[in-house]
Write an enzyme that holds these catalytic residues in place. Sequence first.
Site, PDB file in Angstrom:
ATOM      1  N   TYR A   9      -4.803   3.974  21.313  1.00  0.00           N
ATOM      2  CA  TYR A   9      -3.516   4.260  20.690  1.00  0.00           C
ATOM      3  C   TYR A   9      -3.704   5.432  19.738  1.00  0.00           C
ATOM      4  CZ  TYR A   9      -5.489   1.616  16.762  1.00  0.00           C
ATOM      5  OH  TYR A   9      -6.311   1.176  15.752  1.00  0.00           O
TER       6      TYR A   9
ATOM      7  N   GLY B 265     -12.666   1.014   9.609  1.00  0.00           N
ATOM      8  CA  GLY B 265     -11.297   1.235  10.070  1.00  0.00           C
ATOM      9  C   GLY B 265     -10.321   0.111   9.863  1.00  0.00           C
TER      10      GLY B 265
ATOM     11  N   HIS C 281      -1.350  -2.067   6.323  1.00  0.00           N
ATOM     12  CA  HIS C 281      -0.392  -0.971   6.502  1.00  0.00           C
ATOM     13  C   HIS C 281       0.902  -1.491   7.118  1.00  0.00           C
ATOM     14  CE1 HIS C 281      -1.081  -0.882  10.879  1.00  0.00           C
ATOM     15  NE2 HIS C 281      -2.391  -0.906  10.629  1.00  0.00           N
TER      16      HIS C 281
ATOM     17  N   CYS D 249      -6.341  -4.512  11.948  1.00  0.00           N
ATOM     18  CA  CYS D 249      -5.751  -4.284  10.629  1.00  0.00           C
ATOM     19  C   CYS D 249      -4.804  -5.426  10.255  1.00  0.00           C
ATOM     20  CB  CYS D 249      -4.996  -2.957  10.616  1.00  0.00           C
ATOM     21  SG  CYS D 249      -6.063  -1.508  10.811  1.00  0.00           S
TER      22      CYS D 249
END
Length: 384
Positions: free
Chosen positions: A293, A307, A311, A329
């Site tokens: 992505y 990483g 968010h 994430c």
Amino acid sequence: MAALLTPLAACSSSGSATAPDSEGKPSADDRPVTVTVTPEGARVPAGEPVKVTASGGRLTSVTVTDDEGHKLAGKVAADGRSWVSDRKAVPGASYAVTAATRTEGGTAKSTRAAFSTAPAGKVNKVDWRPGAGATVGVAQPISLVFDNPVRNKAEVEKQLRITTSNDTEGSWGWIRDWSGRDRVDWRPKAYWKPRTKVTLNADLNGTDSGADGGWFVRDYTTTFTIGARQIVKVDLDSHRLTLERDGETVRRIPVSGGTPGGDKRSWRGTAVLMAKEGTINMNSETVGLRDAYDKMVDYSMRLTWSGMYAHAAPWNARYFGNSNQSSGCIGMSDANAAWFYGQVRPGDPFEITGKDTKGVVAPGNGFGAWNLSWSEWQQKSALR
């Protein structure tokens, strides 16, 4: 420089005249004081203190000044026979030494000498966090990452001094940074107390890193303040993020964590907010994930070097609060991310729990030192 490097016997002196004895010779009490300065010569190795000794009398004061006018501090020993500088001679410098002495009979004299040090063949530099004047969260470590290897870890650690406004207990620990470089962090035994003032003085100038590392040719300092006690608790099993401030719950936010069962799982343990990076490009290929992505992502808050971020992830809206379907994430709605981004600061801890994760955040993957027990962390000091 060569003209300055005369033997000590030829150095200039000043003071009262020596009184002769009955045979016209100086009395034993007034014979000249012998002063020795080390190092001596031109382009001598750096990294050693300057030493001045006296025999046949006493040192009353010593001044050592480099070619930029900086003085090396030191103290005359109680018996007046020696003086040693507090700091080491640095590479590529010239030093002038003035030693004031007094004979056993009371005659004052002054002896001068000079030497120079060889320049550094290789220089080691430091990248440190947090920056000067910052206000940070209660989990923020002091972190120094070195450009070159540090073999003389104990010698380097001796030059690092932490001062706090409330005598906070803490320890240095040597780890491997995610970049592969040597790194040393100082973390408190427990989270910092809010409003603590912290100062780092890294008096490294003149310290040798060891083989392949080179010399440090400057000192480093930073002063920062600890902000409010904010703790972010992320429960990946219930898909909720909770912001606590000073022990009170401020808000609970539905989130979606890393997809179970593979490389896209999230990390668990304590991660520390490293930086608020705003809108950034996220590309899965940069962290080795399949199903590439490439997106611009808003309100990005970095938690690890590998990483993992918190968010905004509006494309995952249907999963917030009920399923983990991210690429590792912690995602939330635009509105919640905007609010949350405005509340947190670098140094805030994210305490992440969940059954299906990749494992615990490593000490060098961001600021993962909190995942070691206090005794385990202390053992990472080179001075233990």
